[in-house]
Scaffold this motif. Sequence first.
Motif, short mmCIF file in Angstrom:
data_model
loop_
_atom_site.label_atom_id
_atom_site.label_comp_id
_atom_site.label_asym_id
_atom_site.label_seq_id
_atom_site.Cartn_x
_atom_site.Cartn_y
_atom_site.Cartn_z
N HIS A 198 0.84 -1.21 0.00
CA HIS A 198 0.00 0.00 0.00
C HIS A 198 0.87 1.25 0.00
N TRP A 199 1.90 1.26 0.88
CA TRP A 199 2.76 2.45 0.94
C TRP A 199 3.62 2.57 -0.31
N ALA A 200 4.06 1.42 -0.89
CA ALA A 200 4.94 1.49 -2.06
C ALA A 200 4.24 2.11 -3.26
N PHE A 201 2.90 2.00 -3.32
CA PHE A 201 2.17 2.58 -4.45
C PHE A 201 1.66 3.99 -4.13
N GLU A 202 2.05 4.54 -2.97
CA GLU A 202 1.68 5.91 -2.65
C GLU A 202 2.37 6.87 -3.62
N PRO A 203 1.69 7.93 -4.04
CA PRO A 203 2.32 8.90 -4.96
C PRO A 203 3.58 9.53 -4.38
N ARG A 204 3.67 9.62 -3.04
CA ARG A 204 4.86 10.27 -2.47
C ARG A 204 6.12 9.43 -2.69
N PHE A 205 5.99 8.16 -3.02
CA PHE A 205 7.14 7.32 -3.32
C PHE A 205 7.21 7.04 -4.83
N GLY A 206 6.74 7.95 -5.63
CA GLY A 206 6.72 7.78 -7.08
C GLY A 206 8.00 8.27 -7.73
N ASN A 207 7.94 8.41 -9.06
CA ASN A 207 9.11 8.79 -9.84
C ASN A 207 9.60 10.20 -9.53
N ALA A 208 8.75 10.99 -8.83
CA ALA A 208 9.17 12.36 -8.51
C ALA A 208 10.39 12.37 -7.60
N LEU A 209 10.58 11.32 -6.79
CA LEU A 209 11.73 11.27 -5.88
C LEU A 209 13.05 11.11 -6.62
N ARG A 210 12.99 10.65 -7.88
CA ARG A 210 14.23 10.39 -8.63
C ARG A 210 15.04 11.67 -8.85
N THR A 211 14.34 12.80 -8.96
CA THR A 211 15.04 14.07 -9.26
C THR A 211 14.81 15.12 -8.19
N LEU A 212 14.25 14.77 -7.03
CA LEU A 212 13.90 15.75 -6.02
C LEU A 212 15.12 16.17 -5.21
N ASP A 213 15.23 17.48 -4.98
CA ASP A 213 16.28 18.02 -4.12
C ASP A 213 15.74 18.00 -2.69
N PHE A 214 16.17 16.99 -1.91
CA PHE A 214 15.60 16.81 -0.60
C PHE A 214 16.04 17.88 0.39
N TYR A 232 16.55 21.14 -0.46
CA TYR A 232 15.78 22.35 -0.77
C TYR A 232 14.30 22.17 -0.41
N TYR A 233 13.74 21.02 -0.81
CA TYR A 233 12.33 20.76 -0.50
C TYR A 233 12.25 20.03 0.84
N PHE A 234 12.44 20.81 1.88
CA PHE A 234 12.50 20.24 3.22
C PHE A 234 11.17 19.61 3.63
N ASN A 235 10.06 20.26 3.23
CA ASN A 235 8.75 19.72 3.64
C ASN A 235 8.53 18.32 3.10
N GLU A 236 8.89 18.10 1.82
CA GLU A 236 8.73 16.75 1.26
C GLU A 236 9.63 15.75 1.99
N THR A 237 10.84 16.18 2.34
CA THR A 237 11.75 15.29 3.09
C THR A 237 11.16 14.94 4.45
N GLN A 238 10.62 15.95 5.13
CA GLN A 238 10.01 15.71 6.43
C GLN A 238 8.79 14.80 6.31
N GLU A 239 8.05 14.97 5.22
CA GLU A 239 6.87 14.13 5.01
C GLU A 239 7.27 12.66 4.83
N ILE A 240 8.36 12.40 4.12
CA ILE A 240 8.84 11.02 3.93
C ILE A 240 9.26 10.43 5.27
N VAL A 241 10.00 11.22 6.08
CA VAL A 241 10.43 10.73 7.40
C VAL A 241 9.22 10.42 8.27
#
Length: 767
Positions: A58-74, A76-85
């Motif tokens: 279920h979590w692996a198919f979440e959009p937050r773990f999609g292809n967008a992480l391949r090029t994300l600057d973790f 700079y985008y602190f909120n997305e990093t915190q959301e993953i943690v």
Amino acid sequence: MLILLIASIPGLITGIVMYQLVVGRMENEFNQMHQSQIENRARNVDDQLAYLEMTLSHWAFEPRFGNALRTLDFVYYFNETQEIVTTLYVLQGSHPLIKTAQLHLQEPKSILFNRDYNELKDDEKIEAYDRYLTMGNHVYWTDWVASQGSDKAAQAKDSILHTDSGNALVLVHKIPGESINPFGALIITLDNEKVGSLLKTLTPYEEGLTFLMDQEGNTLVTGNPAVGKADLAFEQQLKEEVALHTDSHSFLFKYEDETYSVSYGSLSRIDSDWTYVSAAPLTSVTSPVKLVSKIIVIASAGSLLLGLVLSWFASRRIYSPVARMLHLLTPGRNEATTDTRLDEFQLLEQQWNELTSQSLTAHRQLQEQLPHLRDSFVLQLVQGHLYAYNEQDLQQRMRNLGFEVEGQQFLLLQMYFTGYAQLQGRFGSQDTGLVTFAAVNIIEEVAKNVFSQISVMNFHDLSSAMLVIAPEDEPVKSQALLWGQELVEVIGQTLKMNVTVMVSRPAASPQELPGLFVEMEQAVAYRSVEVGSQILDLEDEQCFRRKEEASYPLGLEREILQAIRLGKKDGAERVLEQFMTEITRAGSSEFQVQQMMLQLLGSIQHMMLQTGVTPYKLFGGCNMYERLSTIREPAQMMKWMIGEVLLPYIQEIEMRSQEPLKQVVERTMLFIDENYRNELSLESCADAEQMIPYALSKAFKQVSGMNFIDYLTRVRMDAAKQLLRETTMKINDIAGAVGYQHSYFNRIFKKQEGLTPSQYRDQWLGK
């Protein structure tokens, strides 16, 4: 001899009863009880592991773990990093067996998320975590722990001793979940102590041994934490015995003068099959009863043996004539397979009854299967699958199936049932096979009164065919035309449907039937689509004359496309009905109507592409042209066009129009997740999104499926339960940490969970 028998038989019976019934039943019941308990508890273990697999997928198919992480600057985008943690934190607390939850990314650089964000610099660590992306399938289990991958000597030692550090279970799901080229992996490491405790429940007694092994026979987890050399030898012996008892999942095993009830079974995991083995001691329960029963049996058997020796001389003379008679009447009798509970006369009676029963069964089965064999042969014949047979072979096979073919002529009839769209109140859209089956039964009943030899074929798509075999001197075709009128009346009265009956020309040979069938299939496309039943003669050209093609209504097509583009379902249906009326007037043929509907489908799909909707994705990769070409009735074509083409597109357009509201709700939910400790209200969140509270509340309910306050309460309760489980904070401090006053926190917690915070903590700690 009688005195010896009378004196010894009671003791012998007593010993046998005690040994067979008491001891045997004790062993069997103990073994069955053990097997039943193990199966129930193994299902619990399997459910726990399956739940972990489902949760991780279920979590692996979440959009937050999609292809967008391949090029994300973790960084700079602190909120997305915190959301993953935070997500990994929630995943780790979602199940008591989970020890750690990690996310490893190979791109854009080697990164490891656990409780925080870490960039891996050590090549040895990077190689260890990259190994997860090269092992196994997309989802798999392993006992490889990357954090210990560099200390191979320690891990090998721990593996031998069955300790936690070297034998932990790890569940890996590569991400993105839908991609065939993953660039990262979600890694769940299980708490080996808790897994061992869960596995120990498979052994209902303090003594014994329980372990879990993979397909290669390697031990994954054991329910006995401290395992010595003696236990390892016992475990290895158990593995060998399990490999020998493949026909039974429960058996008795004797090891070092101790008897164990052994039960094992399979746990089917997502990428492999595991085997659980549980051994419980048995001998100590039954050994006293065994000793007493053996003494009684031996003493009684000695007394009985003397009586048997004396009786042998007399019984041999008496029994010898009966034995000779039995040998003559049952020469093939096998002593190994004979039921010893039956006497000789019962054996003779049994053999006679068996032979009689087999003969009747074989005759009944032949009679039951003969009609199916006849219909199957005729279907293969008319469809051209028996082209390799010559005329003599075909006639011989038909004679073997009970057909009379000498001096006979052959006639094919095809029936097409229309008006199914009017039966939706009685039958569903998937019941065409059922309606066809009912119609075929009616055809058989009506035809039996007119023709002597028939075979009806069911095509399960509102069509059927019938082969009529009649003498050469009979006017079979005129009879068939009259029979068609009778069939039309019966089908109309019974099923409330119309029938198109097509009659071929008579054939003198079975080899002509495949050609006639092809001609009829081709000719039916040029029949008129007029409402009502029809009786068509294949030799009458007036029935299939080509009508002047009706002009394609381009103006109505444009109106349909415009209504669809604007999302006006009712308007599109109204114009489509006008379109269908236009193309079916003036006696249009089925072929003409079908071609115009195919052209309309192409125009609609072209319009979808222009508006950014891909038909291939919208229709799930289905070939819509092929599906439309199988529909014969205009009414069914119209219903199919509305339900399968127009409605999915209009719903897709409506969903796209709601996308901005979805983004607002997602931002509000994220804001709640991050600020639930503070005082929050619907009004403050609405002000942050520059919306009125009512609009935000309605959008929140529509998108998330729950009210604003229910979602806020659920987030705070989850955080409070985690603090109760994992910390020693006071209840007052926990209430303040999740944004509640102490008294209100106790009330809301008990209302949500059914018990107070203190009771919840005590229950979790096992007090």
